[in-house]
Design a protein around this motif. Structure first.
Motif, mmCIF file in Angstrom:
data_model
loop_
_atom_site.group_PDB
_atom_site.id
_atom_site.type_symbol
_atom_site.label_atom_id
_atom_site.label_comp_id
_atom_site.label_asym_id
_atom_site.label_seq_id
_atom_site.Cartn_x
_atom_site.Cartn_y
_atom_site.Cartn_z
ATOM 1 N N UNK A 1 1.240 -1.305 0.424
ATOM 2 C CA UNK A 1 -0.155 0.515 0.186
ATOM 3 C C UNK A 1 1.127 1.039 -0.122
ATOM 4 N N UNK A 2 1.327 2.027 0.749
ATOM 5 C CA UNK A 2 2.155 3.163 1.111
ATOM 6 C C UNK A 2 3.145 2.972 0.801
ATOM 7 N N UNK B 1 7.629 0.592 3.641
ATOM 8 C CA UNK B 1 6.351 0.066 3.202
ATOM 9 C C UNK B 1 5.845 0.071 3.951
ATOM 10 N N UNK B 2 4.047 -0.031 3.579
ATOM 11 C CA UNK B 2 2.983 -1.209 3.986
ATOM 12 C C UNK B 2 2.525 -2.361 3.294
ATOM 13 N N UNK B 3 3.380 -3.228 3.929
ATOM 14 C CA UNK B 3 2.970 -4.543 3.263
ATOM 15 C C UNK B 3 2.166 -5.638 3.836
ATOM 16 N N UNK B 4 1.162 -6.213 3.079
ATOM 17 C CA UNK B 4 0.904 -7.726 3.007
ATOM 18 C C UNK B 4 1.350 -8.850 2.607
ATOM 19 N N UNK B 5 1.577 -9.094 3.319
ATOM 20 C CA UNK B 5 2.220 -10.784 3.047
ATOM 21 C C UNK B 5 1.783 -11.713 2.410
ATOM 22 N N UNK C 1 3.948 -2.185 9.190
ATOM 23 C CA UNK C 1 5.191 -2.148 8.934
ATOM 24 C C UNK C 1 6.679 -2.452 8.447
ATOM 25 N N UNK C 2 7.040 -1.513 7.306
ATOM 26 C CA UNK C 2 8.176 -2.770 6.935
ATOM 27 C C UNK C 2 9.731 -1.207 6.758
ATOM 28 N N UNK C 3 11.589 -1.489 6.983
ATOM 29 C CA UNK C 3 11.862 -0.258 6.598
ATOM 30 C C UNK C 3 13.563 -1.184 6.469
#
Length: 121
Positions: free
Chosen positions: A32-33, A97-101, A109-111
């Motif tokens: 997403x973001x 990033x906002x990630x759906x696995x 949230x990932x950095x």
């Protein structure tokens, strides 16, 4: 596992340009973001530019007119084109990033690990 890997940082003279890249990899269902933050020595991390998957982009006042965020959704990659760089742009730049696995219904949230940008006067 999901990873964000940044590249493109370095040393540049004032007035120059750099292009940062951040590629997300792993078991990704959707993103997403995506955004770029930066943190200068002794200062808090601050938002530089933000991009939602379907919406408009937003910028910090300091980045408006000089930086451009873009993304390639097919490659799960976000870019930050930085022009007319100033010494005060010197910082570690982080990708977010906002990630759906693929194994989850939630977005997390990932950095990235950060990439150093140094602008000399």
């Amino acid at each position: 596992q999901v990873q964000l890997v940044e590249s493109g940082g370095g040393l540049v003279q004032a007035g120059g340009s750099l292009r940062l890249s951040c590629a997300a990899s792993g078991n990704i269902f959707s993103i997403n973001n995506m955004a770029w933050y930066r943190q200068a020595p002794g200062k808090q991390r601050e938002l530089v530019a933000h991009s939602s998957r379907l919406g408009p982009t937003t910028y910090a006042e300091s980045a408006k007119g000089r930086f451009t965020i873009s993304r390639d959704n097919a490659k799960n990659t976000v870019y930050l084109q930085m022009n007319t760089l100033k010494p005060e742009d010197t910082a570690v730049y982080y990708c977010y990033a906002d990630i759906r696995r693929t194994d989850s219904l939630e977005y997390y949230n990932y950095w990235g690990q950060g990439t150093q940008v140094t602008v000399s006067s």
